[in-house]
Design an enzyme around this catalytic site. Structure first.
Site, short mmCIF file in Angstrom:
data_model
loop_
_atom_site.label_atom_id
_atom_site.label_comp_id
_atom_site.label_asym_id
_atom_site.label_seq_id
_atom_site.Cartn_x
_atom_site.Cartn_y
_atom_site.Cartn_z
N CYS A 115 49.02 63.78 30.38
CA CYS A 115 48.84 62.39 30.60
C CYS A 115 50.11 61.89 30.25
O CYS A 115 50.25 60.68 30.52
CB CYS A 115 47.84 61.69 29.83
SG CYS A 115 48.08 61.87 27.97
N GLY A 116 51.00 62.54 29.44
CA GLY A 116 52.54 62.01 29.11
C GLY A 116 52.20 61.07 27.78
O GLY A 116 53.07 60.70 27.44
#
Length: 282
Positions: A115-116
């Site tokens: 998801c970063g």
């Protein structure tokens, strides 16, 4: 509906001798989850309990937290040219008045390792977004002997694993060790989502008196799914990740790893484990 298992030809070699025979394998197919008709996510899963999987995924995403927020979950036409229903596309329609999150190609999602977000940002996201903070009152008090018995009960209930040897399992137990629910899937995260989704549709969230046991390692993703469902204790037969331990400590989740026979490691939330002796400090 896709099958849970599939048969494939295999060559078996035993003591240097080869033979041909069919083998039973766990099925793996993509599931596209749509929200109010718009694509949200695609996951590889074992077909079955797809509606629960979609609902549990949305709980983990922080989109919903109660069964009343879902108006309907249906299979819809797949991606084939003639719109044949592949049973691999599920559309979740939210109830009127439930806010629909902004769905873009770069969604601000914290539920997967891709998801970063990482480290402190991930911990903060789960702690501040969950609808069901871990707050069992009074706290569970579980005997180590009870925990030690759970893996065998989980294994005994794994029906598909006996035929394929290729599935992860997740189970919910009561504080007295009663098996409440079990789900199997090629993905351990999907198995947990299926448990949480079923609890949501049965209006049993938060699962504040339950123990979640998983057959594999305890990753950050599984820990956050437990927290999002209000589960106070997560146990695993294998190792946890460092971020899973950090999340458990941040949110009050009890995290047990390497649960094998009478042995186990408690990484966080030890106040829920009924220890007889004082723990020695290193």
């Amino acid at each position: 509906m896709g099958r849970v298992t599939a048969r494939r030809r295999t060559i078996r070699i035993r003591d240097g001798a080869a033979s041909t025979r069919p083998d039973t394998l766990v099925a793996e197919e993509p599931l596209e989850i749509r929200l109010n008709g718009r694509p949200l996510a695609i996951t590889m899963r074992t077909p079955g309990n797809d509606f629960a999987l979609a609902a549990g995924f949305l709980v983990s995403e922080g989109v919903i937290g109660d069964g009343s927020e879902v108006q309907s979950i249906v299979y819809c036409a797949g991606a084939t040219a003639d719109d044949v229903n592949t049973y691999n596309v599920v559309d979740v329609k939210l109830a009127p008045g439930v806010a629909v999150p902004d769905i873009t190609l770069e969604r601000n999602v914290y539920t997967t390792s891709s998801c970063g977000l990482c480290g402190k940002a991930s911990l903060d996201a789960v702690r501040t977004t969950t609808r069901h903070p871990v707050a069992d009152t009074p706290p569970l008090r579980v005997e180590p002997a009870l925990l030690s018995a759970l893996p065998d009960r989980l294994r005994a209930a794994q029906r598909v694993f006996d035929r394929t040897g290729g599935l992860h399992a997740a189970a919910l137990f009561s504080e007295t060790g009663e098996l409440l629910d079990i789900r199997e899937d090629v993905g351990r995260h999907n198995a947990v989502d299926k448990l949480v989704g079923r609890a949501l549709t049965d209006h049993r969230l938060p699962l504040s008196r339950a123990i979640l046991l998983v057959s594999g390692r305890a990753s950050f993703e599984l820990a956050q799914k437990a927290v999002m469902a209000g589960i106070p204790m997560l146990a695993s037969v294998s190792a946890p990740s460092s971020l899973a331990v950090d999340l458990a400590a941040e949110t009050g989740l009890t995290l047990v790893g390497f649960l094998r026979g009478p042995s186990m490691n408690v990484y966080a939330g030890e106040h829920r484990i009924a220890l007889e002796a004082t723990v020695a400090q290193d």
